[in-house]
Each structure stands twice: as structure tokens, then as C-alpha cells.
Design a protein around this motif. Structure first.
Motif, PDB file in Angstrom:
ATOM      1  N   SER A  24       0.590  -1.112  -0.171  1.00  0.00           N
ATOM      2  CA  SER A  24       0.182  -0.139  -0.177  1.00  0.00           C
ATOM      3  C   SER A  24       0.363   1.674   0.098  1.00  0.00           C
ATOM      4  CB  SER A  24      -1.131   0.104   1.247  1.00  0.00           C
ATOM      5  OG  SER A  24      -2.019   0.991   0.944  1.00  0.00           O
ATOM      6  N   ASN A  25       2.483   1.431   0.806  1.00  0.00           N
ATOM      7  CA  ASN A  25       2.973   2.530   0.209  1.00  0.00           C
ATOM      8  C   ASN A  25       3.308   2.383  -0.686  1.00  0.00           C
ATOM      9  OD1 ASN A  25       2.611   3.441   3.552  1.00  0.00           O
ATOM     10  ND2 ASN A  25       4.048   1.679   3.862  1.00  0.00           N
ATOM     11  N   ILE A  26       4.102   0.919  -1.342  1.00  0.00           N
ATOM     12  CA  ILE A  26       4.359   1.751  -2.943  1.00  0.00           C
ATOM     13  C   ILE A  26       3.348   1.708  -3.232  1.00  0.00           C
ATOM     14  CG2 ILE A  26       4.792   0.715  -4.205  1.00  0.00           C
ATOM     15  CD1 ILE A  26       6.237  -1.840  -2.724  1.00  0.00           C
ATOM     16  N   PHE A  27       2.219   1.959  -3.312  1.00  0.00           N
ATOM     17  CA  PHE A  27       1.151   2.201  -4.362  1.00  0.00           C
ATOM     18  C   PHE A  27       0.756   3.681  -3.945  1.00  0.00           C
ATOM     19  CE2 PHE A  27      -0.960  -1.762  -4.446  1.00  0.00           C
ATOM     20  CZ  PHE A  27      -0.756  -2.292  -6.642  1.00  0.00           C
ATOM     21  N   ILE A  28       1.190   4.165  -2.768  1.00  0.00           N
ATOM     22  CA  ILE A  28       0.894   5.150  -2.030  1.00  0.00           C
ATOM     23  C   ILE A  28       1.445   6.609  -3.199  1.00  0.00           C
ATOM     24  CG2 ILE A  28       1.277   5.309   0.170  1.00  0.00           C
ATOM     25  CD1 ILE A  28      -0.847   6.620   0.937  1.00  0.00           C
ATOM     26  N   ARG A  29       3.300   6.091  -3.257  1.00  0.00           N
ATOM     27  CA  ARG A  29       3.645   6.638  -3.701  1.00  0.00           C
ATOM     28  C   ARG A  29       3.591   7.092  -5.372  1.00  0.00           C
ATOM     29  NH1 ARG A  29       9.687   4.685  -1.193  1.00  0.00           N
ATOM     30  NH2 ARG A  29       9.255   6.455   0.690  1.00  0.00           N
ATOM     31  N   ARG A  30       2.951   5.556  -6.046  1.00  0.00           N
ATOM     32  CA  ARG A  30       2.773   5.447  -7.341  1.00  0.00           C
ATOM     33  C   ARG A  30       1.785   7.078  -7.729  1.00  0.00           C
ATOM     34  NH1 ARG A  30       5.496   1.037  -9.728  1.00  0.00           N
ATOM     35  NH2 ARG A  30       7.346   0.792  -8.708  1.00  0.00           N
ATOM     36  N   LEU A  31       0.260   6.996  -6.969  1.00  0.00           N
ATOM     37  CA  LEU A  31      -0.406   7.235  -7.101  1.00  0.00           C
ATOM     38  C   LEU A  31      -0.604   9.267  -6.008  1.00  0.00           C
ATOM     39  CD1 LEU A  31      -3.237   4.795  -6.548  1.00  0.00           C
ATOM     40  CD2 LEU A  31      -2.457   5.801  -9.248  1.00  0.00           C
ATOM     41  N   LYS A  32      -1.053   9.835  -6.419  1.00  0.00           N
ATOM     42  CA  LYS A  32      -1.760  10.184  -5.383  1.00  0.00           C
ATOM     43  C   LYS A  32      -2.608  10.168  -3.853  1.00  0.00           C
ATOM     44  CE  LYS A  32      -3.846  14.014  -8.139  1.00  0.00           C
ATOM     45  NZ  LYS A  32      -4.285  14.730  -8.203  1.00  0.00           N
ATOM     46  N   ALA A  70      -8.569  -3.322   1.996  1.00  0.00           N
ATOM     47  CA  ALA A  70      -8.711  -1.868   2.208  1.00  0.00           C
ATOM     48  C   ALA A  70      -8.071  -1.295   3.502  1.00  0.00           C
ATOM     49  CB  ALA A  70      -9.637  -1.287   2.272  1.00  0.00           C
ATOM     50  N   GLU A  71      -8.184  -1.380   4.654  1.00  0.00           N
ATOM     51  CA  GLU A  71      -7.829  -0.830   6.045  1.00  0.00           C
ATOM     52  C   GLU A  71      -6.392  -1.286   5.777  1.00  0.00           C
ATOM     53  OE1 GLU A  71      -9.598  -1.813   9.267  1.00  0.00           O
ATOM     54  OE2 GLU A  71     -11.454  -1.750   7.902  1.00  0.00           O
ATOM     55  N   ALA A  72      -5.640  -1.280   4.962  1.00  0.00           N
ATOM     56  CA  ALA A  72      -3.700  -1.413   5.008  1.00  0.00           C
ATOM     57  C   ALA A  72      -3.680  -0.449   4.509  1.00  0.00           C
ATOM     58  CB  ALA A  72      -3.625  -2.542   4.214  1.00  0.00           C
ATOM     59  N   GLY A  73      -4.479   0.565   3.766  1.00  0.00           N
ATOM     60  CA  GLY A  73      -3.984   1.435   2.969  1.00  0.00           C
ATOM     61  C   GLY A  73      -4.150   2.643   3.771  1.00  0.00           C
ATOM     62  N   TYR A  74      -5.361   2.591   5.274  1.00  0.00           N
ATOM     63  CA  TYR A  74      -5.627   3.793   5.843  1.00  0.00           C
ATOM     64  C   TYR A  74      -4.664   4.411   7.017  1.00  0.00           C
ATOM     65  CZ  TYR A  74     -10.408   3.007   4.604  1.00  0.00           C
ATOM     66  OH  TYR A  74     -11.447   2.736   3.939  1.00  0.00           O
ATOM     67  N   PHE A  75      -3.964   3.224   6.710  1.00  0.00           N
ATOM     68  CA  PHE A  75      -2.718   4.431   7.539  1.00  0.00           C
ATOM     69  C   PHE A  75      -1.207   3.973   7.471  1.00  0.00           C
ATOM     70  CE2 PHE A  75      -6.321   2.869  10.495  1.00  0.00           C
ATOM     71  CZ  PHE A  75      -5.877   4.540  10.985  1.00  0.00           C
ATOM     72  N   PRO A  76      -0.688   4.631   6.672  1.00  0.00           N
ATOM     73  CA  PRO A  76       0.159   4.791   5.660  1.00  0.00           C
ATOM     74  C   PRO A  76       1.447   5.375   6.176  1.00  0.00           C
ATOM     75  CG  PRO A  76      -1.009   6.306   4.279  1.00  0.00           C
ATOM     76  CD  PRO A  76      -1.354   5.781   5.775  1.00  0.00           C
ATOM     77  N   ARG A  77       2.825   4.384   6.102  1.00  0.00           N
ATOM     78  CA  ARG A  77       3.412   5.036   7.468  1.00  0.00           C
ATOM     79  C   ARG A  77       4.886   5.219   5.893  1.00  0.00           C
ATOM     80  NH1 ARG A  77      -0.098   2.562   9.897  1.00  0.00           N
ATOM     81  NH2 ARG A  77       0.888   0.388  11.137  1.00  0.00           N
ATOM     82  N   SER A  78       5.329   6.286   6.551  1.00  0.00           N
ATOM     83  CA  SER A  78       6.177   6.622   5.954  1.00  0.00           C
ATOM     84  C   SER A  78       7.479   5.596   5.745  1.00  0.00           C
ATOM     85  CB  SER A  78       6.849   8.195   6.058  1.00  0.00           C
ATOM     86  OG  SER A  78       7.797   8.246   7.386  1.00  0.00           O
ATOM     87  N   VAL A  79       8.440   4.921   4.502  1.00  0.00           N
ATOM     88  CA  VAL A  79       8.880   4.630   4.385  1.00  0.00           C
ATOM     89  C   VAL A  79      10.288   5.315   4.493  1.00  0.00           C
ATOM     90  CG1 VAL A  79       9.807   2.205   3.450  1.00  0.00           C
ATOM     91  CG2 VAL A  79       7.618   2.418   3.818  1.00  0.00           C
ATOM     92  N   HIS A  80      11.167   5.325   4.951  1.00  0.00           N
ATOM     93  CA  HIS A  80      13.141   6.297   3.732  1.00  0.00           C
ATOM     94  C   HIS A  80      13.493   5.221   3.664  1.00  0.00           C
ATOM     95  CE1 HIS A  80      10.988   9.541   5.051  1.00  0.00           C
ATOM     96  NE2 HIS A  80      10.723   9.249   6.370  1.00  0.00           N
ATOM     97  N   CYS A  81      14.380   5.089   2.749  1.00  0.00           N
ATOM     98  CA  CYS A  81      15.537   3.750   1.680  1.00  0.00           C
ATOM     99  C   CYS A  81      17.035   4.462   2.047  1.00  0.00           C
ATOM    100  CB  CYS A  81      15.111   3.723   0.669  1.00  0.00           C
ATOM    101  SG  CYS A  81      13.190   2.810   0.299  1.00  0.00           S
TER     102      CYS A  81
END
Length: 81
Positions: A24-32, A70-81
Motif C-alpha cells: 500500500s505504501n508503494i501504491f501511495i507513492r505512485r498515485l496521488k 482496504a484498511e491496510a492503506g488507511y494508515f500509511p507509514r513513511s518508508v525511507h530507503c
């Protein structure tokens, strides 16, 4: 429902919830973020309504899996590489 069915239905929610937080974090980075949250909110709403309308245990489990996804994406975590 009989026996442990209720407990299984509660448990099955957490499997996709845990597995799909990173995707979900990957998708939130690719989409708005506004688009991604709108999509998962719509999916969550449909699955919640379907959960109230299902008549068998298999249908309930399917709805709980979709709600966990669906709920996995409600609380996105910031992932820093």
C-alpha cells in the motif's frame, strides 16, 4: 455461525492487513494520496455493505479479506530507503 466461526472471521481480517501495508505504501507513492485513499475507501465501503448482506461463512470470510486489504492503506507509514 457455529463454534469458532466468529473467531476465524475476526482473525482472517489481520492476515491481509499485515501483508499489504508495505504494498500500500508503494501504491501511495505512485498515485496521488487523495486518489489512493478514495479508491480504498470506496472498496472498503462496498465490502462492508456486502459483509452485512452475506448469508454464508465463505462470503463473510471473503468480505473480511477485502476489508483487511482496504484498511491496510488507511494508515500509511513513511518508508525511507
Amino acid at each position: 455461525m457455529a463454534g469458532d466461526d466468529y473467531n476465524i472471521a475476526l482473525l482472517i481480517f489481520f492476515v491481509p492487513y499485515i501483508l499489504f501495508e508495505i504494498p500500500s505504501n508503494i501504491f501511495i507513492r505512485r498515485l496521488k494520496p487523495s486518489n489512493w485513499l478514495s479508491i480504498i475507501m470506496f472498496i472498503w465501503g462496498i465490502a462492508t455493505i456486502a459483509q452485512g448482506l452475506c448469508h454464508n461463512f465463505g462470503g463473510l470470510l471473503a468480505c473480511r479479506i477485502v476489508i483487511g486489504l482496504a484498511e491496510a492503506g488507511y494508515f500509511p507509514r513513511s518508508v525511507h530507503c
